[in-house]
Design an enzyme around this catalytic site. Structure first.
Site, PDB file in Angstrom:
ATOM      1  N   HIS A 243      50.391  44.359  52.781  1.00 47.46           N
ATOM      2  CA  HIS A 243      49.014  44.848  52.909  1.00 47.46           C
ATOM      3  C   HIS A 243      48.964  46.118  53.766  1.00 47.46           C
ATOM      4  CE1 HIS A 243      47.699  41.409  50.758  1.00 47.46           C
ATOM      5  NE2 HIS A 243      47.898  40.527  51.720  1.00 47.46           N
TER       6      HIS A 243
ATOM      7  N   LEU B  25      33.920  63.628  47.284  1.00 44.94           N
ATOM      8  CA  LEU B  25      34.316  62.366  46.645  1.00 44.94           C
ATOM      9  C   LEU B  25      33.511  61.188  47.198  1.00 44.94           C
ATOM     10  CD1 LEU B  25      36.569  60.782  44.916  1.00 44.94           C
ATOM     11  CD2 LEU B  25      37.667  60.410  47.127  1.00 44.94           C
TER      12      LEU B  25
ATOM     13  N   ASP C 279      46.543  45.988  43.620  1.00 44.38           N
ATOM     14  CA  ASP C 279      47.216  44.686  43.544  1.00 44.38           C
ATOM     15  C   ASP C 279      48.741  44.821  43.662  1.00 44.38           C
ATOM     16  OD1 ASP C 279      47.313  41.952  43.306  1.00 44.38           O
ATOM     17  OD2 ASP C 279      47.336  41.956  41.120  1.00 44.38           O
TER      18      ASP C 279
HETATM   19  C1  IPE Z   1      42.338  41.207  42.713  1.00 44.16           C
HETATM   20  O1  IPE Z   1      43.634  40.801  42.940  1.00 44.16           O
HETATM   21  C2  IPE Z   1      41.629  41.502  43.987  1.00 44.16           C
HETATM   22  C3  IPE Z   1      42.119  42.653  44.733  1.00 44.16           C
HETATM   23  C4  IPE Z   1      43.121  43.404  44.461  1.00 44.16           C
HETATM   24  C5  IPE Z   1      41.372  42.962  45.906  1.00 44.16           C
HETATM   25  P1  IPE Z   1      44.060  39.259  43.082  1.00 44.16           P
HETATM   26  O2  IPE Z   1      45.484  39.288  43.448  1.00 44.16           O
HETATM   27  O3  IPE Z   1      43.128  38.561  43.985  1.00 44.16           O
HETATM   28  O4  IPE Z   1      43.822  38.733  41.608  1.00 44.16           O
HETATM   29  P2  IPE Z   1      44.451  37.478  40.861  1.00 44.16           P
HETATM   30  O5  IPE Z   1      44.228  36.281  41.731  1.00 44.16           O
HETATM   31  O6  IPE Z   1      45.893  37.755  40.665  1.00 44.16           O
HETATM   32  O7  IPE Z   1      43.705  37.429  39.557  1.00 44.16           O
HETATM   33  C1  IPE Z   2      46.388  42.862  46.654  1.00 43.05           C
HETATM   34  O1  IPE Z   2      47.675  42.371  46.746  1.00 43.05           O
HETATM   35  C2  IPE Z   2      45.596  42.706  47.924  1.00 43.05           C
HETATM   36  C3  IPE Z   2      44.482  41.762  47.800  1.00 43.05           C
HETATM   37  C4  IPE Z   2      44.237  40.974  46.789  1.00 43.05           C
HETATM   38  C5  IPE Z   2      43.586  41.665  48.923  1.00 43.05           C
HETATM   39  P1  IPE Z   2      48.017  40.832  46.613  1.00 43.05           P
HETATM   40  O2  IPE Z   2      47.967  40.211  47.951  1.00 43.05           O
HETATM   41  O3  IPE Z   2      47.146  40.183  45.591  1.00 43.05           O
HETATM   42  O4  IPE Z   2      49.503  40.893  46.096  1.00 43.05           O
HETATM   43  P2  IPE Z   2      50.188  39.944  45.038  1.00 43.05           P
HETATM   44  O5  IPE Z   2      49.335  39.972  43.799  1.00 43.05           O
HETATM   45  O6  IPE Z   2      50.230  38.569  45.650  1.00 43.05           O
HETATM   46  O7  IPE Z   2      51.526  40.536  44.821  1.00 43.05           O
HETATM   47 MG    MG Z   3      47.321  39.900  43.605  1.00 42.47          MG
END
Ligand code: IPE
Ligand code: IPE
Ligand code: MG
Length: 261
Positions: free
Chosen positions: A54, A148, A37
């Site tokens: 990403h 792994l 995240d």
């Molecule tokens: C969780 O992160 C999902 C992934 C990292 C794939 P999100 O960014 O979607 O979670 P919330 O919305 O902050 O809870």
């Molecule tokens: C995690 O990063 C990737 C996915 C959830 C797919 P985010 O896109 O959620 O990044 P933030 O949380 O908005 O910073």
């Molecule tokens: Mg996120």
């Protein structure tokens, strides 16, 4: 020639190997789960579009998979796309799907030659047919590998996984294969995507958010959690080693009494 990860020790950064040496090799967590995240915030901080975050996050995954394998971790489960992430703008979802496809294209040979077994958890059959095909091919190609296990959670949700398990069990009950009174915790475990895997010992969430976001709800009952404010694209092998070092200082009681002094 594909690079073998363990062949060149000088590859390992001095600082990293120093930190690595501080770990107890006998209590490396067998299963580490990571919520990847903070990609969006990483990009926003730099005035870049979220999608570049990403891309940077995919690069981090490459490094962390390698480090986990070097450290002797048996299973690495990485949360790549949740059942709720479809709520995001279509362009962002497209980029995430393309990145997964590119990741498989560019990494499959190296992962395979390093004995990594790739698996997927989640409703992968709801992905675009071409991506679903790639996912099943990657799984098939590496299924005999004994190193792994890289378990990628794609279109995964803990509640969806439990709902699916209930459906599978209900069908067996309706068919007279299982008696309702014989449904045990083991029955439920056996119908999860992770049926044959140990529960995660350690769950890491970067980015500063302190929640599970529907990840491994059943499996994380006694998992140790480790959080950092660092966003996933800035997460380094040193962070992983630090998380494991902290894990090794925890006292896991599983409802019992302290095992150490
Ligand atoms: C969780 O992160 C999902 C992934 C990292 C794939 P999100 O960014 O979607 O979670 P919330 O919305 O902050 O809870
Ligand atoms: C995690 O990063 C990737 C996915 C959830 C797919 P985010 O896109 O959620 O990044 P933030 O949380 O908005 O910073
Ligand atoms: Mg996120």
């Amino acid at each position: 020639m594909w690079k073998k990860w363990f062949s060149n020790k000088s590859d390992v950064d001095q600082n990293q190997s120093y930190l690595q040496n501080s770990l107890d090799p006998n209590s490396i967590p067998a299963h580490i789960a990571i919520i990847m995240d903070g990609n969006g915030r990483w990009a926003q901080k730099r005035g870049l579009p979220r999608t570049l975050g990403h891309h940077a996050g995919a690069e981090t995954l490459r490094n962390i998979v390698k480090t986990a394998a070097e450290l002797g971790v048996k299973v690495l489960t990485a949360y790549a796309f949740s059942t709720e992430n479809w709520k995001r703008p279509a362009e962002e979802v497209d980029v995430l799907m393309r990145l997964l496809s590119d990741y498989l294209d560019s990494e499959i040979d190296e992962l395979d030659s390093n004995n990594v077994q790739i698996r997927f958890i989640g409703k992968t059959d709801e992905l675009a047919p071409s991506l679903y095909h790639k996912v099943t091919q990657a799984q098939k190609r590496t299924s005999k590998n004994t190193g792994l296990i890289l378990n990628l959670a794609v279109n995964y949700g803990g509640r969806a996984e439990l709902t699916r398990a209930v459906q599978l069990i209900a069908r067996k009950v309706a068919a007279g294969v299982i008696a309702p009174d014989n449904i045990s915790e083991q029955t439920i475990q056996d119908h999860l995507y992770t049926a044959d895997l140990p529960d995660p010992d350690l769950l890491i969430r970067p980015s500063g958010d302190l929640r599970l976001s529907n990840f491994l709800l059943w499996q994380s009952a006694y998992t140790e959690f480790w959080f950092t404010n660092t966003n996933w694209p800035d997460f380094t092998p040193d962070h992983l080693i630090q998380a494991i070092a902290d894990y090794q200082r925890r006292d896991r009681r599983f409802g019992g009494l302290k095992t150490s002094k």
